[in-house]
Each structure stands twice: as C-alpha cells, then as structure tokens.
Write an enzyme that holds these catalytic residues in place. Structure first.
Site, PDB file in Angstrom:
ATOM      1  N   THR A  84       0.691  -1.237   0.027  1.00  0.00           N
ATOM      2  CA  THR A  84       0.040  -0.072   0.094  1.00  0.00           C
ATOM      3  C   THR A  84       0.944   1.194  -0.100  1.00  0.00           C
ATOM      4  OG1 THR A  84      -1.722   1.048   1.091  1.00  0.00           O
ATOM      5  CG2 THR A  84      -0.164  -0.076   2.647  1.00  0.00           C
ATOM      6  N   ARG A  85       0.555   2.142  -0.793  1.00  0.00           N
ATOM      7  CA  ARG A  85       1.387   3.296  -0.990  1.00  0.00           C
ATOM      8  C   ARG A  85       0.961   4.473  -0.057  1.00  0.00           C
ATOM      9  NH1 ARG A  85       0.763   1.926  -6.393  1.00  0.00           N
ATOM     10  NH2 ARG A  85       2.452   0.696  -7.150  1.00  0.00           N
ATOM     11  N   VAL A  86      -0.088   4.485   0.585  1.00  0.00           N
ATOM     12  CA  VAL A  86      -0.723   5.238   1.418  1.00  0.00           C
ATOM     13  C   VAL A  86      -0.070   5.033   2.635  1.00  0.00           C
ATOM     14  CG1 VAL A  86      -2.518   6.224   2.587  1.00  0.00           C
ATOM     15  CG2 VAL A  86      -2.692   5.488   0.009  1.00  0.00           C
TER      16      VAL A  86
END
Length: 521
Positions: A351-353
């Site tokens: 997940t890039r968040v």
C-alpha cells in the site's frame, strides 16, 4: 413508421436531427446531427437509445444501447448533451442495470435526480490528504496493507484465487461502518450475479450497497459503460450527500476486453495485445474519480479487480492498473491452495498510502508481523528440504503457521480493529512452549473486544483484557518447555565452555615476563 411521443417532443423543441446512413453491428453512422459533442445521447424514432462516440466532419458515429434493430434512413434526434442516469438514496439496497432500472423484482425506484455518467474527476486543488482508514474486517489487509478512505487499491490475481470472495468480504464489513458500497459487476453470468447478491443478503450487507450489473450476454456498449455508471452513483452520494463511498469494479479486465472489441470494430489501430492506444487513459480517467474532497471531507474509495493470467502481474493490464492506483493486493494461487484464504501475497502486496489512521499499537503489530513472516518464509525453505531447524528458526516456523491459521477467514468472518489487535497481540507475543487454540481465540475475541475502554493516548484496560483472553485460549506444552529449557541449559553450558577455552588460550599465548627487566624496574 409511427414515432414516439418523446421523440416528437425533442424534434419540436428544435434539437438537431439526423438520418441513418450506415449500420455496422452496434455502430450507427448518422448524417445531420451537427452541432453535437461526444457522449451526447441520441433517441431514434422507435425509442431506441444511443450515444455519440465520434464526431466527424460529415457524419457522426453513434453507439446503439438497445438491442432493437434499426434501418437505413431512420431518423434520430439529440436528446441531451451528456449520458445521464437516475441516482439517489433509494437505490441503496437494490440491484440495477446500466440504465438504473431495477432487476431484482423489488419494484420501481424513485430517483432523486440525474447524474452525468462521464462526470469529471475533482481537480487536484479540490482534494485533501487521506487520513481515515477503511475497515475491511480482514486482518491481513487492515494491519499490513491498510486501505484509506479515498484511496485507489487494485486487486490482482489469476482466476479462481478468491478475488470476488475477498471483494465481497470487504463489502460485507461496511454494514458496520458509515460507508456505502457500490458493487459493479462487469459482464458477469446470471449465476455469478445471483451468488454475489445472495452472499450480501445472507450477511445483511445489501442494505448498505448498490449492485450495478452488466450481463455477459448484453451489448459490448453496456459492458463498456457499466463502471462509469457505478462511479456516477458513488459520486452523487459523495458530492451531493457528503457520504463516504466504496466502489468495487469486478472486474476491469472484462471492461478492457469490451473496449478493445469496440475499438477494433470502429477501425482504431491496435496497440499492445491489440488494445487501443488510449487504453491507459480510459482506465486512468475512470480511477481518477476517487479521492477525498476538501469541501465536504467526504471520500470515494475505488477497488478495481484485474485478472492476472497465470499470476503474471507484469502483463499489460495489471501493470497499467498498478501504475494508476495507490497500492495493490495480490492474490497468489499457491497461497490459496496451501496456506490461507484470502490468499494475499505478503511478499508482493503493498500500500502506497501507508498506515494512515492506524494507532501505534497497530503499526507495531504490522512491523512485528513483517519480521515474523520473513522468518517463517526463511524457515519454510529449509524445512521444505527436510533440514533440521535451529530452535529460533523452529519457533518462527511454528508461529508463522499459527499466524496463517488465524488470518484464514471465510466470507462473512470479519473482525474489528480492536479484535484484530487482540488476535495479533496474543499470537505474536506467545512463547514457543505456549499453545494457542486459534479457533477458540477467534470465538472468544468477540466477547472481549466490546469491553475495551481506552482514551486517545491508548491508556485503559487493554492489557488486563489481553491477559484474561490469553488465559482462556492458551495451554503450556510441558514437553516442549522441558526441551526448550534443556536446550537453553545446553547452550549456556556450551557458551561457558567456549569462554573458558578462550581464556585458557589467551593465557597460553600471552608473552613471557622478562624477570631481569622486572627486577631492574
């Protein structure tokens, strides 16, 4: 030929009128509709509907939406500048088609208003940073690859690895939140539609969802339009009613294939894998219609599902979607068969968040879980070849198996954030001789989590509840404890002998003392 009353009204209002000069399957060439624009809706004299796909110098290409046949020379009229669909709160809990018509046999739906199918995405300056998590109810996702409200998270995997089951699991958990689900079924069989609707009803989740369906036997045009229709329903809740929404596209591979066929029939030059050159733009413009807006602090979260043939995530469509989205859950066939379901690959998913909205305890568990699973994978490689493991490696291997058993969740088996923390805390904090009854732990955690009382600084009765819950589900393996103590004593004795040997060697190798120098001194 008699014309419809609505057609006559549009003509009398002075809307542009045209004549059919060519028909090729669902593509209709029309002369005389100028001036018009792409995506303008068209109504033919027999009430057949269509929309403008291309505007050329001397004619217009229209995509026919209804199955009824047309004839050369028939007349049509521009109905509206955009494709509009009915939307509203009354659609929640219903199953509808692309036109917003109910297909669940539950009666007519009264709409609040109409919404543009190809509505523009919010501008960058209209958005704000994401700061609130979406509770999926799936432990591995919420801790390791958390989803934030307004995020775009792809789900990729081969066929029959549980993509739809995981998406349904996430949708089911929203019955416990304030998020409204828009579940878009793209080119699905009637059996698949009925199965999903039955699953949502069985778990009391359809009351918080709108299911938008495109049947596999319907027109390619409807298959192409259905994800945009789903986004439009979500946008109405998001922009007009200040509601948080979750839109699931199941799946965008079918959408891409429909668009490829439409483009090839339209004579568009094919690109990689015969997809048109604007395939990336087609999906990026769709997935840009998610995010969180600063004006109302509401959000639309998007979860596109993509088929990765043979688990190959480097194929054309998977790489396209991964480059557009803010992370991906990758489902692996080997994990699905051997380890756990949902078959989320802990090595490839990301997940890039990040841990947006997670508390310190959740982030700590995520870090510790990563280390434990890394140790498990290493130990598993040695164990696969029958190698005898060291006590530490054996402990990692045993704990990894318990973790995977705990993270194995069936459809409808959901856990809140508090319940997930208790599960992780007890298993990650267990010692090798402690045997955790995972099934009993999963059952009892639902009783303990509601008793949790903490302030924003996480001060409360968590430790007491954890200790009480652990006492109920944990037993001591006396044989293993004796073996561990024996191994520890043997290791201590070995270390002591090594220290003595080192001191003896140091004394032997010490330089001799010069007696004369000593006396002189």
């Amino acid at each position: 030929m008699a014309t419809s009353k609505k057609f006559d009204t549009l003509v009398s209002d002075g809307n542009p009128v045209g004549e059919i000069i060519g028909i090729d399957s669902f593509m209709v060439s029309i002369r005389g509709l100028h001036p018009t624009n792409v995506h303008a809706t068209v109504r033919f004299e027999d009430d057949t509907r269509g929309y403008v796909h291309q505007v050329l110098e001397d004619h217009v290409v229209v995509m026919k939406l209804d199955p009824s046949p047309l004839r050369i020379g028939a007349v049509c009229v521009i109905e509206a500048r955009d494709i509009m669909i009915p939307v509203g709160k009354n659609f929640i809990g219903r199953v509808i088609n692309v036109f917003g018509e109910p297909i669940d046999g539950e009666g007519e739906i009264i709409a609040d208003q109409e919404w543009d199918v190809f509505h523009s995405a919010p501008m960058l300056y209209e958005r704000e940073l994401l700061d609130t998590p979406v509770e999926t109810g799936v432990t591995i996702l919420d801790l390791e690859y958390s989803l934030a409200r307004g995020q775009r998270m792809a789900m990729l995997g081969d066929s029959k690895v549980g993509k739809t089951a995981l998406a349904a699991q996430v949708a089911i958990n929203q019955k416990n939140t304030d998020i409204t689900v828009i579940y878009v079924l793209i080119a699905k069989r009637n059996h698949d539609v009925a199965e999903l609707v039955s699953t949502l009803k069985k778990n009391d989740a359809l009351k918080k969802a709108v299911v938008v369906v495109s049947n596999s036997f319907e027109s390619l045009i409807l298959t192409y339009l259905v994800p945009y229709v789903g986004a439009a329903h979500g946008e109405y809740f998001w922009h007009k009613l200040n509601m948080d929404t979750l839109v699931i596209y199941d799946d965008l591979t079918a959408h891409a294939q429909a668009y490829r066929e439409i483009s090839l029939i339209a004579g568009v030059s094919p690109g990689r894998d015969s997809y048109p050159g604007d395939m990336f733009y087609t999906h990026s413009s769709l997935l840009e219609r998610g995010g969180k807006t600063a004006s109302n602090h509401a959000s639309q979260t998007l979860v596109p599902i993509v088929y990765a043939p043979g688990g190959d995530i480097t194929a054309y469509l998977p790489t396209n979607i991964m480059s557009i989205t803010d992370g991906q859950w990758i489902l692996d066939e080997k994990i699905f068969k051997d380890t756990m379901r949902p078959a989320v690959s802990t090595a490839l998913s990301v997940t890039r968040v990040g841990g947006v909205g997670q508390n310190k305890r959740q982030k700590g568990f995520a870090d510790k879980l990563n280390l434990t699973l890394a140790g498990y994978r290493t130990a598993e490689e040695y164990a696969h070849f029958g190698t005898e493991l060291s006590p530490a490696a054996q402990a990692d291997y045993d704990k990894g198996k318990v973790l995977f058993k705990m993270m194995n969740q069936g459809i409808g088996e959901i856990y809140s954030f508090a319940e997930q923390q208790f599960l992780m805390s007890i298993i990650l904090g267990s010692s090798p001789e402690e045997i955790i009854n995972v099934d009993k732990l999963k059952e009892k955690v639902h009783e303990y989590a509601p008793k949790l009382q903490e302030d924003k600084d996480m001060k409360g009765n968590y430790d007491e509840l954890e200790a009480a819950l652990k006492a109920e589900v944990m037993t001591i393996d006396e044989v293993k404890r004796a073996a561990i103590e024996k191994a520890a004593k043997a290791e201590e004795e070995k270390k002591r002998q090594a220290d003595e040997a080192a001191r003896a060697e140091a004394a032997t190798n010490a330089p001799p003392v010069d007696d004369k120098a000593k006396e002189k001194k």
